[in-house]
Each structure stands twice: as C-alpha cells, then as structure tokens.
Design an enzyme around this catalytic site. Structure first.
Site, PDB file in Angstrom:
ATOM      1  N   ASN A 174       0.850  -1.012  -0.170  1.00 45.37           N
ATOM      2  CA  ASN A 174      -0.067   0.188  -0.150  1.00 45.37           C
ATOM      3  C   ASN A 174       1.197   1.379  -0.091  1.00 45.37           C
ATOM      4  O   ASN A 174       1.698   1.461   0.494  1.00 45.37           O
ATOM      5  CB  ASN A 174      -1.119  -0.172   1.499  1.00 45.37           C
TER       6      ASN A 174
ATOM      7  N   LYS B  98      -0.136   4.444  -0.187  1.00 43.25           N
ATOM      8  CA  LYS B  98      -0.871   5.374   0.256  1.00 43.25           C
ATOM      9  C   LYS B  98      -0.018   6.756  -0.486  1.00 43.25           C
ATOM     10  O   LYS B  98      -0.703   6.002  -1.651  1.00 43.25           O
ATOM     11  CB  LYS B  98       0.333   5.587   1.348  1.00 43.25           C
TER      12      LYS B  98
ATOM     13  N   HIS C 184      -9.773   1.068   4.711  1.00 41.41           N
ATOM     14  CA  HIS C 184      -8.477   1.148   5.373  1.00 41.41           C
ATOM     15  C   HIS C 184      -8.467   2.610   7.145  1.00 41.41           C
ATOM     16  O   HIS C 184      -8.891   2.435   7.215  1.00 41.41           O
ATOM     17  CB  HIS C 184      -6.938   1.407   4.857  1.00 41.41           C
TER      18      HIS C 184
ATOM     19  N   GLU D  90      -7.281   4.117   7.763  1.00 42.07           N
ATOM     20  CA  GLU D  90      -7.048   5.843   7.224  1.00 42.07           C
ATOM     21  C   GLU D  90      -8.271   6.495   6.161  1.00 42.07           C
ATOM     22  O   GLU D  90      -8.437   7.631   6.627  1.00 42.07           O
ATOM     23  CB  GLU D  90      -5.405   5.438   6.766  1.00 42.07           C
TER      24      GLU D  90
ATOM     25  N   GLU E  83      -5.340  -4.868  10.677  1.00 40.54           N
ATOM     26  CA  GLU E  83      -4.146  -3.961  10.895  1.00 40.54           C
ATOM     27  C   GLU E  83      -4.931  -3.244  11.869  1.00 40.54           C
ATOM     28  O   GLU E  83      -5.611  -1.916  12.468  1.00 40.54           O
ATOM     29  CB  GLU E  83      -4.143  -2.716   9.601  1.00 40.54           C
TER      30      GLU E  83
ATOM     31  N   GLY F 233       2.029   2.811  11.124  1.00 42.51           N
ATOM     32  CA  GLY F 233       2.710   3.322  10.595  1.00 42.51           C
ATOM     33  C   GLY F 233       4.228   4.179  11.560  1.00 42.51           C
ATOM     34  O   GLY F 233       4.602   5.036  11.660  1.00 42.51           O
TER      35      GLY F 233
ATOM     36  N   SER G  37       3.790  -1.372  10.713  1.00 40.02           N
ATOM     37  CA  SER G  37       4.731  -1.884  10.950  1.00 40.02           C
ATOM     38  C   SER G  37       5.295  -3.233  10.465  1.00 40.02           C
ATOM     39  O   SER G  37       6.175  -2.730  11.123  1.00 40.02           O
ATOM     40  CB  SER G  37       5.413  -1.554  12.144  1.00 40.02           C
TER      41      SER G  37
HETATM   42  P1  13P Z   1       2.938   1.032   7.627  1.00 44.18           P
HETATM   43  O1  13P Z   1       3.356  -0.930   7.111  1.00 44.18           O
HETATM   44  O2  13P Z   1       3.704   1.780   7.065  1.00 44.18           O
HETATM   45  O3  13P Z   1       3.283   0.499   9.168  1.00 44.18           O
HETATM   46  O4  13P Z   1       1.835   0.794   7.314  1.00 44.18           O
HETATM   47  C1  13P Z   1       0.314  -0.020   7.046  1.00 44.18           C
HETATM   48  C2  13P Z   1      -0.743  -0.197   6.502  1.00 44.18           C
HETATM   49  O5  13P Z   1      -1.635   0.911   6.933  1.00 44.18           O
HETATM   50  C3  13P Z   1      -0.764  -1.289   5.532  1.00 44.18           C
HETATM   51  O6  13P Z   1      -2.567  -0.464   4.500  1.00 44.18           O
END
Ligand code: 13P
Length: 255
Positions: free
Chosen positions: A11, A13, A96, A98, A167, A173, A213
């Site tokens: 992803n 982002k 997701h 976010e 997640e 993150g 992460s």
């Molecule tokens: P990170 O791997 O940067 O923690 O992000 C995870 C994520 O949100 C994948 O969709």
C-alpha cells in the site's frame, strides 16, 4: 496451513510522483514476477493506477486501488467509482484505517463499498483494526466484531478467496509492530468471528493478512503464525528490495 494462498499487499498510500511510481513498478516486476506461493498486489495512488496496470500487464503481480466510491457514476467530484476500476485494478482496499479515522468513513460507508466491489469483477480486501485505547480498554474483540458485522450486513456468503486485513491502528506507521503472538491471537479471533457468521469452511478458506509496521526483519515471524496469511505493507512497500524480501519470506513461510 490449509490451502490458503497467502497474499502480500504493498500500500503506497499517497506517496511517489509519476516517474518514481513507474521506476518502482519496473523494479518490482523485475524482482517478483513469477514468485510462487504468494499473491502480490500493488496499491499505488489512484493517479498511477493506469500506469501500474500497464507496467504489470502479463506479470503475476496484481494491481489494487486504495479506495473506491460505491456508486458507479454521478456528480461526486473527486471520487472514483468502483465500477470505473474494472479492467484496471484487480483488488480494492475497503475500510483502511486511514479512510475510517482520517476521512471519517463510517462502518456503513465501508459496507456500501464492500457490497459495490463484490458486485463487480473486483476482489476486496476488507481492513479492520482497533485503536490503541480500544486495545488498552480490553475492547479489541468488540470493535472487530462491530466492524465485521457492519461490513457483512448484506452478505450471505463469503466469496472464495475473500481477504481480510487485520491492521491494528496503533501499529500503522508507528514502528510498533504487533508481536507475532498478539497478531496470531487476534487474527485467530477474527477467523472465529467469520466462522460464527459464515460457517467453519468459509472461515478456514478466508485469508487474513496482518498489517502494521511490517518490514523485512519482522515479517518471517509474523507470516509463520498459523492463522496469518500474508501482510499488508505500507512504508516498506516503497522500497523494492525490502518489499521483495517481504514477499519471498511470506512465500517461504507457507511452504
Ligand atoms: P505501515 O506498514 O507503514 O505501518 O502501514 C501499514 C498499512 O497501513 C498498510 O495498509
């Protein structure tokens, strides 16, 4: 680990300009095309989805959209309808954290998106996860059950190969990866919830990834857990070497 094919998502982002995206797509194809034992899906920003489809055409890598709107067309400035993605993307990420926590999408919005994607020639990845205070307050199971119940409200049968991404929001993150034990226990709990709703066979066939992460150093311990079927990777998916290492480790863990 039954017959589930693990799945690794990258992803991206809202990262990379067009040239950077094309470079990374080329490198990923070079490193990962033909890798057996794992399905690899790249989720670029919407602006580069067409480039991704072109760059990965004819390879074993799949293209995913990070988000989609449930209606097919209309006066919805700035949105991309799920139906518009057919032919370009194979997968769509739904729910997701976010989208839920930065953009305020509700459980009901997630359900509408899931229904739209399931009605099209697209595969969803349904993301669920608890926030830090919810885990600390002992409410993880309650939150996950609410998210799953809402998403599945209109679904009678889980399609084959259905994928859930667990997640935990506190791990995204932050570098605070869930321990393999916590990730395994929570993913097993999600599988029990899927069984309660759709039956044991559907739950056994359902793929459940871990995300939060994940990196080249911690993925093997996570992927070797019996209920964890791959990873959804954010930051580390922007580095071709690291992401390729992650995909290979997931394939090796499933052997
Ligand atoms: P990170 O791997 O940067 O923690 O992000 C995870 C994520 O949100 C994948 O969709």
């Amino acid at each position: 680990m039954a017959t589930r094919t693990p799945i690794v998502g990258g992803n991206w982002k809202m990262h990379l300009d067009r040239a950077g995206a094309r470079d990374l797509l080329r490198e990923l194809r070079g490193q990962l095309d033909g890798l057996a034992g794992v399905e690899v899906v790249i989720f670029p920003p919407a602006a580069w989805l067409g480039d991704a489809a072109d760059a990965l055409e004819g390879s074993t890598l799949r293209v995913g959209a990070q988000n989609a709107y449930w209606l097919p067309h209309g006066a919805y400035t700035g949105e991309v309808g799920a139906a518009m993605l057919v032919g370009t993307a194979d997968y769509v990420l739904v729910g997701h954290s976010e989208r839920r926590h930065v953009f305020g999408e509700s459980d009901e919005d997630t359900a509408r998106k899931l229904d739209a994607v399931l009605g099209l020639a697209l595969q969803p990845i349904l993301a669920v996860g608890e926030q830090q205070e919810e885990r600390e307050g002992g409410r993880t199971a309650e939150v996950l059950r609410r998210q799953l119940d809402a998403a599945f409200a209109d679904i009678d049968r889980l399609p084959e190969g259905f994928t859930i991404a667990y997640e935990p929001v506190w791990a995204i993150g932050t570098g605070l990866t869930a321990t393999p034990e916590i990730a395994q226990a929570t993913v097993a709990e999600i599988r029990r919830m899927v069984a309660d709703r759709f039956g044991a066979a559907s739950a056994e066939a359902c793929r459940i990834q871990y995300g939060g992460s994940v990196n080249a150093g911690n993925v093997a311990d996570l992927a070797s857990q019996p209920d964890i079927d791959g990873a959804l990777v954010g930051g580390a998916s922007l580095d071709a070497e690291a992401f390729a290492t992650i995909c290979r480790a997931v394939a090796a863990a499933a052997e």
